[in-house]
Design an enzyme around this catalytic site. Structure first.
Site, short mmCIF file in Angstrom:
data_model
loop_
_atom_site.label_atom_id
_atom_site.label_comp_id
_atom_site.label_asym_id
_atom_site.label_seq_id
_atom_site.Cartn_x
_atom_site.Cartn_y
_atom_site.Cartn_z
N ARG A 51 -13.26 -9.98 -2.17
CA ARG A 51 -12.51 -8.86 -2.75
C ARG A 51 -13.29 -8.20 -3.88
O ARG A 51 -13.23 -6.99 -4.06
CB ARG A 51 -11.15 -9.34 -3.23
CG ARG A 51 -10.23 -9.66 -2.06
CD ARG A 51 -9.02 -10.43 -2.48
NE ARG A 51 -8.15 -9.65 -3.33
CZ ARG A 51 -7.26 -10.18 -4.14
NH1 ARG A 51 -7.15 -11.48 -4.26
NH2 ARG A 51 -6.48 -9.40 -4.85
N ARG A 79 -8.12 3.36 -3.88
CA ARG A 79 -9.11 2.30 -3.90
C ARG A 79 -10.38 2.71 -3.16
O ARG A 79 -11.33 1.94 -3.09
CB ARG A 79 -8.54 1.07 -3.21
CG ARG A 79 -8.23 -0.09 -4.15
CD ARG A 79 -7.56 -1.14 -3.29
NE ARG A 79 -7.59 -2.45 -3.83
CZ ARG A 79 -6.55 -3.00 -4.48
NH1 ARG A 79 -5.49 -2.31 -4.76
NH2 ARG A 79 -6.64 -4.25 -4.88
P1 ADP Z 1 -5.01 -6.99 -6.95
O1 ADP Z 1 -3.79 -7.10 -7.77
O2 ADP Z 1 -5.71 -8.26 -6.80
O3 ADP Z 1 -5.87 -5.84 -7.36
P2 ADP Z 1 -3.37 -5.82 -4.92
O4 ADP Z 1 -2.13 -6.60 -5.04
O5 ADP Z 1 -3.42 -4.48 -5.56
O6 ADP Z 1 -4.57 -6.71 -5.46
O7 ADP Z 1 -3.77 -5.65 -3.38
C1 ADP Z 1 -3.82 -6.77 -2.52
C2 ADP Z 1 -4.41 -6.39 -1.19
O8 ADP Z 1 -3.62 -5.34 -0.60
C3 ADP Z 1 -5.81 -5.80 -1.26
O9 ADP Z 1 -6.81 -6.80 -1.28
C4 ADP Z 1 -5.85 -4.96 0.03
O10 ADP Z 1 -6.04 -5.78 1.16
C5 ADP Z 1 -4.45 -4.39 0.07
N1 ADP Z 1 -4.36 -3.09 -0.64
C6 ADP Z 1 -3.66 -2.81 -1.76
N2 ADP Z 1 -3.83 -1.53 -2.15
C7 ADP Z 1 -4.69 -0.98 -1.26
C8 ADP Z 1 -5.29 0.30 -1.11
N3 ADP Z 1 -5.05 1.31 -1.98
N4 ADP Z 1 -6.13 0.49 -0.06
C9 ADP Z 1 -6.39 -0.50 0.83
N5 ADP Z 1 -5.88 -1.72 0.73
C10 ADP Z 1 -5.03 -1.98 -0.29
#
Ligand code: ADP
Ligand code: ZN
Length: 210
Positions: free
Chosen positions: A167, A88
């Protein structure tokens, strides 16, 4: 096949990851799911992550890189994997490169911001097992109840409208530059997210040459 799915929160990358996982029989690895499970179980990592996640911020790179390093060493990743929500940030992508892992394809699922905000309001997760649903696009068999474990379907705290905008900003600032990063290696394919999950899946599979 080693795949990465990119996309804004709510673009549907998790859903596509699960579909490809079934089809290719390789694991879908969601850092979001791993972090949420740790938060629920109250592990050290989960406690550290909670303040970031709840505020709509990214968890620090070293934490997620550690999670992925461990996960990719597991046996089921031998024949390939789908990364959903990792990398990310550019440092996360560089860390993946330095692990000596070859990525075959990066799919970016594109959905305009105004549609993201609307979609996110319909997202639900099972409070018990974490399975994900959508009130419109991915309904459970019985409204409000998980298909797998009968758990209650709730809205994630970070899916509240205020946090969603934060986000989205984080996505544009920190994650979107990864499109350029992978375009330079020729691995990036973009897919326009469609109204119907099945239509997005067709485009995704085509982008993978399947
Ligand atoms: P979405 O499905 O909405 O894309 P995720 O479930 O993948 O969200 O992630 C939820 C939260 O978990 C993110 O907003 C972040 O806080 C954290 N997170 C997930 N993956 C990462 C990553 N690769 N790096 C940093 N934070 C992460
Ligand atoms: Zn459940």
């Amino acid at each position: 096949m080693n795949l990465i799915l990119l996309g804004a929160p709510g673009a549907g990358k998790g859903t596509q990851a699960e579909i490809i996982c079934d089809r290719l029989n390789i694991p879908a690895i969601s850092t979001g799911n791993i972090i949420r499970a740790a938060m629920k179980n109250g592990t050290e990592m989960g406690k550290k992550a909670k303040e970031y996640v709840d505020a709509g911020n990214l968890v620090p790179d070293d934490v997620v890189i550690g999670i992925i390093k461990e996960r990719l060493l597991e046996d089921d990743c031998k024949n390939g994997f789908i990364l959903d929500g990792f990398p990310r940030t550019i440092p996360q992508a560089e860390a993946l490169d330095s692990m000596g892992i070859n990525i075959d394809r990066v799919i970016s699922i594109e959905v305009p911001d105004n549609k993201i905000v609307a979609r996110m309001s319909g997202r639900r997760v099972c409070a018990k097992c974490g399975a994900s649903y959508h009130t419109e696009y991915k309904k459970s068999k019985t409204e409000g109840v998980c298909d797998f474990c009968d758990g209650e379907l709730i809205r994630r705290k970070d899916d509240e409208p205020d946090t969603v905008l934060d986000r989205l900003n984080v996505y544009h600032e920190q994650t979107e530059p990864l499109k350029d990063y992978y375009a330079k290696t020729g691995k990036l394919r973009t897919v326009e997210g469609q109204e119907e999950v099945a239509d997005t899946t067709k485009l995704t599979l085509a982008a993978l040459g399947l």
